[in-house]
Motif scaffolding. Structure first.
Motif, PDB file in Angstrom:
ATOM      1  N   LYS A 147       0.830  -1.206   0.000  1.00 43.51           N
ATOM      2  CA  LYS A 147       0.000   0.000   0.000  1.00 43.51           C
ATOM      3  C   LYS A 147       0.864   1.256   0.000  1.00 43.51           C
ATOM      4  N   GLU A 148       1.911   1.260   0.823  1.00 46.87           N
ATOM      5  CA  GLU A 148       2.795   2.425   0.879  1.00 46.87           C
ATOM      6  C   GLU A 148       3.586   2.571  -0.420  1.00 46.87           C
ATOM      7  N   ALA A 149       4.035   1.448  -0.981  1.00 50.79           N
ATOM      8  CA  ALA A 149       4.769   1.499  -2.250  1.00 50.79           C
ATOM      9  C   ALA A 149       3.895   2.042  -3.371  1.00 50.79           C
ATOM     10  N   ASN A 150       2.639   1.684  -3.359  1.00 50.87           N
ATOM     11  CA  ASN A 150       1.714   2.169  -4.381  1.00 50.87           C
ATOM     12  C   ASN A 150       1.533   3.688  -4.289  1.00 50.87           C
ATOM     13  N   ALA A 151       1.596   4.214  -3.071  1.00 53.00           N
ATOM     14  CA  ALA A 151       1.438   5.661  -2.878  1.00 53.00           C
ATOM     15  C   ALA A 151       2.714   6.418  -3.227  1.00 53.00           C
ATOM     16  N   LYS A 152       3.866   5.882  -2.830  1.00 50.21           N
ATOM     17  CA  LYS A 152       5.123   6.613  -2.989  1.00 50.21           C
ATOM     18  C   LYS A 152       5.770   6.399  -4.359  1.00 50.21           C
ATOM     19  N   GLY A 153       5.648   5.213  -4.897  1.00 51.18           N
ATOM     20  CA  GLY A 153       6.270   4.918  -6.175  1.00 51.18           C
ATOM     21  C   GLY A 153       7.650   4.311  -6.046  1.00 51.18           C
ATOM     22  N   ILE A 154       8.386   4.694  -5.028  1.00 50.26           N
ATOM     23  CA  ILE A 154       9.703   4.137  -4.752  1.00 50.26           C
ATOM     24  C   ILE A 154       9.959   4.201  -3.255  1.00 50.26           C
ATOM     25  N   MET A 155      10.633   3.166  -2.733  1.00 49.60           N
ATOM     26  CA  MET A 155      11.087   3.196  -1.342  1.00 49.60           C
ATOM     27  C   MET A 155      12.496   2.628  -1.268  1.00 49.60           C
ATOM     28  N   MET A 156      13.324   3.255  -0.433  1.00 49.80           N
ATOM     29  CA  MET A 156      14.658   2.767  -0.104  1.00 49.80           C
ATOM     30  C   MET A 156      14.738   2.614   1.405  1.00 49.80           C
TER      31      MET A 156
END
Length: 386
Positions: free
Chosen positions: A247-256
């Motif tokens: 869900k968070e990845a879908n909102a942000k587009g990228i995570m590191m």
């Protein structure tokens, strides 16, 4: 006279038929253009209208603000008052010029124009990935010396992720495994084992310690799923977190993944990479290093064009991700503050790209909660118990 009249009638009929045919062709072409899907496969030099990307860039920031995920970086002390390689504010460095959204995009994407796209295309053909039709793609890779470490990752996936996830594919890239290890993987991993053909890569990219292979693997796979998760062998997934993570990845587009300690990017990147991105080293003293150990990407145009394409361009260019003698640049003494003292390769480039795009807010793209642990050198004999 009658023959002449008939002849003229035939000519008029023929002209009318020809005009009608031309009209039908034009209408058909218009319908094809109108109904065409946006092509995802673009070369490094393909031009996406800057206005479109700028609008997507603006919408990305607004969406994060609305969701409460857009947060400024933490305030920092002057470098003279901090220890070791911690991120800090270099008071001797003049202020970095401010930029609008369109200027940021232009600057970060400028590098892709100079790349030989034939090399990129050859590498993609060598990797030859095939679509799985799954929504989530989880990828890892390891050489023989990290095989036991990767069994800990696989155990956490089997126990904490797969029972809670549908419509996924798990891919393990062989970066130099032994034959027996490959046999064990195929028997126990519940994954697709793919060999990374390092010997077929251009000479510059045959050095695994340059880590250009990670950018190539992600570029080859990003269009094959909605969400792509890269996990190093040291990653351990927590239980009951995959749903919130997606869900968070879908909102942000990228995570590191956030670093355990906020080390300064300027200390852990060679000057040649800062020059490549047209940046001053001292500007990035205040940029806290995020880790490429754990990466999550959403398959959307802004992420592909504004982040992954410049990252791939850096990997392909000898002036960026892989300086000469990379083995000499691996060790970073975190107790000594010194600019450009080592190099973080793929991780360094992603940190610079995110900072250039989201200056002062790039830490918004670290996970908002704890999804994983990182256990380097944590050897696990998971397969022995299966």
């Amino acid at each position: 006279m009658r023959c002449l009249i008939e002849r003229r009638k035939q000519i008029f009929r023929g002209a009318a038929i020809l005009a009608a045919c031309l009209a039908l062709v034009l209408i058909a072409k218009g319908r094809v253009r109108q109904g065409a899907r946006e092509p995802q496969e673009t070369s490094l030099r393909d031009e996406i209208p800057m206005v479109s990307l700028r609008d997507e860039f603006k919408a990305k920031i607004e969406d994060l603000q609305t969701a409460g995920l857009w947060k400024p970086n933490r305030s920092l002390k002057p470098c003279r008052n901090t220890r070791g390689s911690d991120a800090c504010y270099d008071t001797a460095c003049h202020q970095r010029p401010s930029e609008g959204l369109e200027e940021r995009l232009q600057n970060v994407r400028r590098s892709a124009v100079t790349v030989d796209t034939a090399v990129r295309n050859d590498i993609m053909k060598i990797l030859n990935v095939q679509p799985s039709g799954k929504r989530v793609l989880i990828i890892t890779g390891a050489s023989s010396d990290h095989f036991l470490e990767s069994q800990g990752l696989i155990q956490s996936l089997h126990q904490n992720v797969f029972p809670e996830l549908n419509n996924y594919t798990f891919v393990y890239y062989d970066l130099g495994l032994k034959a027996k290890q490959i046999q064990q993987l195929k028997k126990h991993c519940q994954c697709e084992v793919r060999r990374f053909p390092v010997e077929k890569m251009p000479p510059m990219h045959q050095k695994l310690r340059c880590y250009t292979w990670k950018a190539f693997i992600i570029e080859a796979n990003i269009r094959l799923a909605d969400i792509l998760i890269w996990a190093d062998a040291s990653v351990r997934f927590h239980k009951s977190t995959i749903g919130p993570l997606l869900k968070e990845a879908n909102a942000k587009g990228i995570m590191m993944e956030a670093g355990l300690y906020p080390f300064s990017v300027s200390d852990h990147v060679q000057k040649i990479m800062f020059d490549y991105f047209a940046e001053q080293t001292c500007y990035f003293a205040q940029v806290g290093e995020m880790q490429a150990t754990f990466l999550v990407f959403k398959n959307e145009r802004f992420i592909r064009e504004a982040i992954l394409k410049p990252w791939l361009a850096c990997a392909l260019d000898s002036r960026c991700m892989c300086p000469s003698d990379p083995e000499k640049l691996l060790m970073c003494n975190i107790n000594v503050r010194k600019y450009n003292k080592c190099h973080r390769f793929d991780q360094a480039a992603l940190n610079i790209i995110l900072a250039k795009l989201f200056w002062g807010y790039e830490q918004s793209f670290t996970p908002s909660r704890k999804y994983i642990d990182v256990n380097r050198d944590g050897k696990v004999h998971y397969f022995d118990h299966l």
